[in-house]
Scaffold this active site. Structure first.
Site, PDB file in Angstrom:
ATOM      1  N   SER A  58       0.928  -1.214   0.149  1.00 44.30           N
ATOM      2  CA  SER A  58       0.054   0.137   0.021  1.00 44.30           C
ATOM      3  C   SER A  58       0.836   1.189   0.045  1.00 44.30           C
ATOM      4  O   SER A  58       2.092   1.291   0.569  1.00 44.30           O
ATOM      5  CB  SER A  58      -0.865  -0.041   1.162  1.00 44.30           C
ATOM      6  OG  SER A  58      -1.438   1.336   1.609  1.00 44.30           O
TER       7      SER A  58
ATOM      8  N   LYS B 235       2.375  -3.503   6.561  1.00 41.40           N
ATOM      9  CA  LYS B 235       2.561  -3.810   5.057  1.00 41.40           C
ATOM     10  C   LYS B 235       3.933  -3.698   4.715  1.00 41.40           C
ATOM     11  O   LYS B 235       4.670  -4.338   4.079  1.00 41.40           O
ATOM     12  CB  LYS B 235       1.888  -2.723   4.143  1.00 41.40           C
ATOM     13  CG  LYS B 235       0.419  -2.921   4.325  1.00 41.40           C
ATOM     14  CD  LYS B 235      -0.099  -3.792   3.380  1.00 41.40           C
ATOM     15  CE  LYS B 235      -1.258  -4.337   3.691  1.00 41.40           C
ATOM     16  NZ  LYS B 235      -1.641  -5.748   2.960  1.00 41.40           N
TER      17      LYS B 235
ATOM     18  N   TYR C 295      -1.681  -0.303  10.282  1.00 36.26           N
ATOM     19  CA  TYR C 295      -1.729  -0.947   9.070  1.00 36.26           C
ATOM     20  C   TYR C 295      -0.613  -0.919   8.195  1.00 36.26           C
ATOM     21  O   TYR C 295       0.186  -1.845   7.675  1.00 36.26           O
ATOM     22  CB  TYR C 295      -3.155  -0.523   8.639  1.00 36.26           C
ATOM     23  CG  TYR C 295      -3.012  -0.745   6.868  1.00 36.26           C
ATOM     24  CD1 TYR C 295      -3.465  -2.024   6.841  1.00 36.26           C
ATOM     25  CD2 TYR C 295      -3.024   0.302   6.333  1.00 36.26           C
ATOM     26  CE1 TYR C 295      -3.667  -2.305   5.300  1.00 36.26           C
ATOM     27  CE2 TYR C 295      -3.257  -0.158   4.866  1.00 36.26           C
ATOM     28  CZ  TYR C 295      -3.508  -1.495   4.396  1.00 36.26           C
ATOM     29  OH  TYR C 295      -3.545  -1.745   3.131  1.00 36.26           O
TER      30      TYR C 295
END
Ligand code: NAD
Length: 349
Positions: free
Chosen positions: A137, A165, A161
């Site tokens: 991302s 990643k 988050y």
């Protein structure tokens, strides 16, 4: 054609990749726990394909289970080998993706996104499958960089988050650098995928509360929500709202098809690519376009900024265009029209 496992293949992005690869005659295995998706999506994929393809010749095998469960993953690899269609590569989309939830409940993010990925990689290694394309991302860039972000920008996510990643990217780097086993690893840093397949038959239909803006816009337009809350109108942008690089979901699926081909073309390879359009729009631009092309009204209200958000996110796409020999074809109007067609269908408007 190759045999590919898509983890999270029933989700928004995974289902569009699944369709795109089936259309190219890949055999597809799906591993999904359906925590944020439904099996019905595969009926819709078959429906989209039925006019142009012989449905009996489609190789689509669906497995319900969790990527954190090693024995579940082993079964898929073993059954694929028994079918004489061993899994040759994995597109790894399974994961949790809500920034706000990752701040309030980081452990489930580390467990699902990092432990789940390690588990998958361990099983792949045991089963001699060492080609993986990972859903990363643009969140990995954080807010320290000048825009547009290129692939060499500073990596400093500002929420758990994004950190999960980035850690998975690092694990893939380590595997690639281990050399002995010749891994092919790729990570695509998606910017903001929105919209739906133009048939209106597949799109984003989260079982959990969506956090990204587009499903909220669609749901307000459909009368399922009273209004849209916009997080901040005091950012240093032309209209005070955040800027994002919105990308049509079908273009994102095509980027996967091209990327997996690039990975397979070498004995060992590493691919790090931004996937975006290289153009950004403000939240208000997106709403205005949605209203204009679909002739609907979106009620919205400004509220305070949200933790974990950044002002602007925009992809530098030169590397993607050069390596994939391709660029996204659909514009923001297409995204809004296709997304609305899908939303109307799921609520029978
Ligand atoms: P999604 O929630 O629609 O799809 C994820 C799928 O993974 C779902 O079908 C869910 O049921 C499944 N899943 C989750 N945890 C699982 C587990 N432990 N085992 C098996 N299945 C599991 O999300 P999406 O928008 O399709 O995103 C796919 C991937 O792309 C995610 O990893 C996400 O972080 C990443 N990504 C998404 C965006 C975006 O804007 N949608 C942007 C950048 C990156």
């Amino acid at each position: 054609m190759k045999n590919i496992l898509i983890t999270g293949g029933a989700g928004f992005i995974g289902s569009h990749i699944c369709l795109s690869l089936l259309e190219e005659k890949y055999n597809i295995y799906i591993a999904d726990n359906f925590s944020n998706s439904s099996k019905k999506v595969f009926d819709s994929i078959r429906k989209i394909m039925q006019d142009k393809y012989d449905l009996n010749s489609i190789g689509l095998y669906i497995y319900e289970g969790d990527i954190r469960d090693e024995s579940f993953l082993k079964i898929i690899f073993e059954e694929a080998s028994k079918k004489q269609m061993p899994i040759e590569g994995v597109i790894h989309c399974a994961g949790l993706k809500a920034i706000k939830e990752s701040i309030s409940n980081p452990l489930i993010y580390w467990d699902n996104n990092v432990f789940g990925s390690i588990n998958l990689l361990k099983v792949m290694h045991q089963k001699n499958c060492r080609t993986i394309l990972f859903s990363s991302s643009a969140t990995v860039y954080g807010d320290l960089n000048q825009i547009p972000f290129d692939e060499y920008s500073i990596l400093k996510p500002n929420n758990p988050y994004g950190e999960t990643k980035l850690v998975v990217e690092k694990i893939l780097d380590n595997l690639f650098n281990s050399k002995i086993n010749k891994w092919r690893v790729g990570y695509l840093r998606y910017f903001n995928p929105i919209g739906a397949h133009p048939s209106g038959l597949i799109g984003e239909n989260p079982s959990c509360e969506p956090e990204n803006i587009f499903p909220h816009i669609c749901q307000v337009a459909a009368g399922l929500r009273e209004k849209l809350y916009i997080f901040g109108n005091d950012w240093s942008t032309s209209d005070g709202t955040c800027h994002r690089d919105y990308l049509h979901i079908v273009d994102l699926a095509t980027a996967h098809k091209k990327s997996i081909e690039v990975l397979f073309s070498k004995a060992s390879s590493k691919l790090i690519l931004n996937v975006g359009t290289g153009k950004s729009n403000s939240v208000l631009d997106l709403i205005n376009t949605f209203e204009k092309v679909n002739k609907v009204k979106i009620n919205y209200e400004f509220t305070s900024r949200r933790d974990g958000d950044i002002e602007r996110s925009l992809a530098k796409t030169d590397k993607m265009i050069k390596i994939l020999k391709w660029k996204p074809e659909r514009n923001i109007e297409d995204m809004c029209k296709d997304g609305w067609r899908w939303q109307k269908r799921i609520i029978n408007l």
